[in-house]
Design a protein around this motif. Structure first.
Motif, PDB file in Angstrom:
ATOM      1  N   ILE A 115      -1.005  49.218  -6.138  1.00 15.32           N
ATOM      2  CA  ILE A 115      -1.505  49.489  -4.792  1.00 15.32           C
ATOM      3  C   ILE A 115      -0.729  50.602  -4.098  1.00 15.32           C
ATOM      4  CG2 ILE A 115      -2.453  47.175  -4.465  1.00 15.32           C
ATOM      5  CD1 ILE A 115       0.043  46.536  -2.764  1.00 15.32           C
ATOM      6  N   ALA A 116       0.418  50.976  -4.651  1.00 17.64           N
ATOM      7  CA  ALA A 116       1.210  52.078  -4.104  1.00 17.64           C
ATOM      8  C   ALA A 116       2.159  52.548  -5.191  1.00 17.64           C
ATOM      9  CB  ALA A 116       1.993  51.648  -2.867  1.00 17.64           C
ATOM     10  N   GLU A 121       9.870  64.085  -9.808  1.00 12.97           N
ATOM     11  CA  GLU A 121      10.475  64.935 -10.831  1.00 12.97           C
ATOM     12  C   GLU A 121      11.845  65.427 -10.356  1.00 12.97           C
ATOM     13  OE1 GLU A 121       7.861  67.943 -12.629  1.00 12.97           O
ATOM     14  OE2 GLU A 121       6.277  67.118 -11.354  1.00 12.97           O
ATOM     15  N   PRO A 122      12.926  65.043 -11.038  1.00  8.09           N
ATOM     16  CA  PRO A 122      14.254  65.463 -10.592  1.00  8.09           C
ATOM     17  C   PRO A 122      14.480  66.972 -10.627  1.00  8.09           C
ATOM     18  CG  PRO A 122      14.431  63.544 -12.012  1.00  8.09           C
ATOM     19  CD  PRO A 122      13.011  64.019 -12.097  1.00  8.09           C
ATOM     20  N   VAL A 123      13.934  67.683 -11.610  1.00  4.20           N
ATOM     21  CA  VAL A 123      14.233  69.102 -11.757  1.00  4.20           C
ATOM     22  C   VAL A 123      13.443  69.952 -10.761  1.00  4.20           C
ATOM     23  CG1 VAL A 123      14.213  71.075 -13.326  1.00  4.20           C
ATOM     24  CG2 VAL A 123      14.877  68.821 -14.171  1.00  4.20           C
ATOM     25  N   SER A 124      12.126  69.792 -10.740  1.00  2.73           N
ATOM     26  CA  SER A 124      11.299  70.594  -9.833  1.00  2.73           C
ATOM     27  C   SER A 124      11.333  70.069  -8.407  1.00  2.73           C
ATOM     28  CB  SER A 124       9.848  70.613 -10.321  1.00  2.73           C
ATOM     29  OG  SER A 124       9.254  69.330 -10.142  1.00  2.73           O
ATOM     30  N   GLY A 125      11.627  68.787  -8.258  1.00  4.02           N
ATOM     31  CA  GLY A 125      11.587  68.171  -6.940  1.00  4.02           C
ATOM     32  C   GLY A 125      10.203  67.728  -6.512  1.00  4.02           C
ATOM     33  N   ARG A 126       9.191  67.922  -7.371  1.00  5.78           N
ATOM     34  CA  ARG A 126       7.837  67.507  -6.993  1.00  5.78           C
ATOM     35  C   ARG A 126       7.775  65.999  -6.797  1.00  5.78           C
ATOM     36  NH1 ARG A 126       5.632  71.874 -10.543  1.00  5.78           N
ATOM     37  NH2 ARG A 126       6.112  70.505 -12.304  1.00  5.78           N
ATOM     38  N   VAL A 127       7.015  65.603  -5.781  1.00  8.67           N
ATOM     39  CA  VAL A 127       6.809  64.191  -5.477  1.00  8.67           C
ATOM     40  C   VAL A 127       5.317  63.896  -5.498  1.00  8.67           C
ATOM     41  CG1 VAL A 127       7.100  62.351  -3.786  1.00  8.67           C
ATOM     42  CG2 VAL A 127       8.893  64.079  -4.067  1.00  8.67           C
ATOM     43  N   TRP A 128       4.908  63.105  -6.474  1.00  8.21           N
ATOM     44  CA  TRP A 128       3.529  62.645  -6.587  1.00  8.21           C
ATOM     45  C   TRP A 128       3.459  61.232  -6.017  1.00  8.21           C
ATOM     46  CZ3 TRP A 128       0.482  66.232  -9.349  1.00  8.21           C
ATOM     47  CH2 TRP A 128       1.187  67.158 -10.124  1.00  8.21           C
ATOM     48  N   SER A 129       2.446  60.932  -5.222  1.00 10.33           N
ATOM     49  CA  SER A 129       2.370  59.589  -4.660  1.00 10.33           C
ATOM     50  C   SER A 129       0.932  59.222  -4.344  1.00 10.33           C
ATOM     51  CB  SER A 129       3.228  59.476  -3.395  1.00 10.33           C
ATOM     52  OG  SER A 129       2.685  60.256  -2.349  1.00 10.33           O
ATOM     53  N   ALA A 130       0.713  57.909  -4.208  1.00 12.56           N
ATOM     54  CA  ALA A 130      -0.622  57.415  -3.873  1.00 12.56           C
ATOM     55  C   ALA A 130      -0.513  56.027  -3.278  1.00 12.56           C
ATOM     56  CB  ALA A 130      -1.513  57.368  -5.111  1.00 12.56           C
ATOM     57  N   ALA A 131      -1.490  55.690  -2.471  1.00 12.77           N
ATOM     58  CA  ALA A 131      -1.683  54.331  -1.977  1.00 12.77           C
ATOM     59  C   ALA A 131      -3.146  53.981  -2.191  1.00 12.77           C
ATOM     60  CB  ALA A 131      -1.321  54.224  -0.495  1.00 12.77           C
TER      61      ALA A 131
END
Length: 268
Positions: A115-116, A121-131
């Motif tokens: 549900i969340a 990604e530690p190197v690029s810093g990208r943050v993928w997320s969803a709810a």
């Protein structure tokens, strides 16, 4: 239950664990703190253990009393109720070699359904997320799967098991599929491959033998971005077996499933 609140917590805690993994990599890898699990190619580092311990400690502070299932320390097997699922470093072999395609994956599940979640990604810093019901995002930008409608023009990701005999069988099935798609990618981190489908960087992804922590967060990101998901489940009768995860943009979902069955991908 507020899915957005759980998403925020997943992002916060996974980001903290990602920063820990990034900063201690050299010590963890070059200091000899590398072991193995199911085979000599299935590695675990001190950073895996430290990152999972951080996640468990932070969740105990922020969400006291809620259970946690993790790759390194295990956890309750029951699916009922709310449970956090963590892969402290998805793509540990990549991490070991310094290949920057690895991530911390953290999801909140209720009765076994995500549900969340967040994949960081530690190197690029990208943050993928969803709810669930709230969409999928990368660094705050909304995600949408590709509009691919032809399997022969589709870019498909996959992965392989650590067991040698199973890897050979999976490679043979992938070889049979290769002539039916544009190309195949194998990057080594299931959570990020699922996110790549969400972003349209891949048109589809499939793998046999994933564990729940491999897909719990990434599959939700892909699903909220519009992907069709086929989850591993016991007793399935679609010809792909109990252990197959298939994630595809809607326009090729049916044709990919048929091609995977013809290739014997579910029989590995």
């Amino acid at each position: 239950m507020d899915n957005e609140t759980l998403r925020t917590i997943a992002v916060q805690v996974a980001s903290e664990a990602a920063e820990l993994a990034r900063t201690i990599r050299d010590e963890s890898v070059t200091g000899g703190a590398v072991g193995t699990k199911s085979s000599e190619t299935d590695v675990v580092t001190a950073a895996d253990r430290a990152a999972e311990r951080l996640v468990r400690d932070r969740l105990a502070e922020l969400r006291p009393g809620e259970s946690v299932l993790g790759e390194e320390e295990g956890g309750a097997g029951a699916l009922e109720g709310l449970r956090w699922v963590v892969d402290p470093i998805d793509g540990t072999v990549n991490y070991l070699y310094g290949y920057p395609w690895y991530a911390v994956s953290l999801a909140a599940q209720v009765d076994g359904r995500s549900i969340a979640g967040a994949v960081v990604e530690p190197v690029s810093g990208r943050v993928w997320s969803a709810a669930a019901g709230g969409g999928a995002f990368c660094d705050g930008e909304p995600l949408r799967v590709s509009g691919a409608e032809r399997l022969d023009l589709a870019l498909v990701g996959t992965g392989f098991a650590y067991d040698v005999e199973r890897r050979r069988a999976q490679a043979a099935a992938t070889g049979r599929l290769l002539g039916q798609v544009r190309d195949i990618r194998r990057s080594g981190a299931a959570s990020l491959d699922l996110c790549a489908v969400a972003a349209g960087w891949l048109d589809a992804y499939y793998e046999v033998g994933l564990k729940r922590w491999d897909w719990a967060a990434g599959a939700l990101v892909a699903q909220e971005a519009g992907a069709h998901l086929r989850f591993p489940a016991a007793g399935t009768d679609d010809g792909l077996g109990d252990e197959a995860m298939v994630c595809a943009t809607p326009g090729i979902a049916d044709s990919l499933g048929e091609a995977l069955r013809d290739a014997g991908a579910g029989e590995v």
